[in-house]
Design an enzyme around this catalytic site. Sequence first.
Site, short mmCIF file in Angstrom:
data_model
loop_
_atom_site.label_atom_id
_atom_site.label_comp_id
_atom_site.label_asym_id
_atom_site.label_seq_id
_atom_site.Cartn_x
_atom_site.Cartn_y
_atom_site.Cartn_z
N HIS A 23 0.84 -1.20 0.00
CA HIS A 23 0.00 0.00 0.00
C HIS A 23 0.88 1.25 0.00
CE1 HIS A 23 -3.62 2.38 1.38
NE2 HIS A 23 -2.64 3.18 1.76
N GLU A 24 1.85 1.29 0.89
CA GLU A 24 2.72 2.45 1.01
C GLU A 24 3.63 2.60 -0.21
OE1 GLU A 24 2.19 4.61 3.27
OE2 GLU A 24 0.77 3.37 4.38
N HIS A 27 1.78 4.20 -3.15
CA HIS A 27 1.69 5.66 -3.08
C HIS A 27 2.97 6.30 -3.59
CE1 HIS A 27 -2.13 6.06 -1.12
NE2 HIS A 27 -1.76 5.46 0.01
#
Length: 210
Positions: A23-24, A27
């Site tokens: 997820h990170e 980004h």
Amino acid sequence: MRNFDIASILINIIALMIAIIPHEIAHGYVAYLCGDTTAKDDGRLSLNPLHHIDPIGLISMLVFRFGWAKAVPINPYRFKGNRKVASLLVSLAGVFTNFILGFISGIILVYLNYRSSFLVPLFTSIFWYNIMLGVFNLVPLPPLDGSKVLATLLPEDLEYKFYKNEKYFYFVLVIMIFSGVVDKFIAPIIESILKGIIYLGINLWNTILF
């Protein structure tokens, strides 16, 4: 019982790593593709958990079923092209990644259930955490990704005021979480998505295996 508790904790930690780290990275990587190298320069395009995990946020996730990771440093003014479009893509990248991982793990989970595999508990957690994080992060309150999606849709003057006052919305989010308001709204959505993926997985494997 002690061994079971330790095993459950380890399974949940591994599942969380698989949900949070991609997820990170998503980004940061999409921001990099849009011209902002801040996350890359900060070492956030790494699979190393230490670059992403906030210890308190991780413990909170294990205990309270909500938590947080280290914020990915993003500088939207370094984006090339349309800043709002780039911001929208960066904001949705993590959520999209969680849904993709949730879908894949759900399909694998159905197969593992057919085989009565010892990996069922692990993939059950991976499945749940990814879908839960994907839905939860769409709540339009800071610091969640949904707030940034909302901000990009606002006129620039309102967007500025939104970010200027976002710290106050943190308290609103905490109150809504502990009062059960957030869970009341997102739990049915999470359950529907989980059931939908399992239904698709059952039909897929029934077609392939039988």
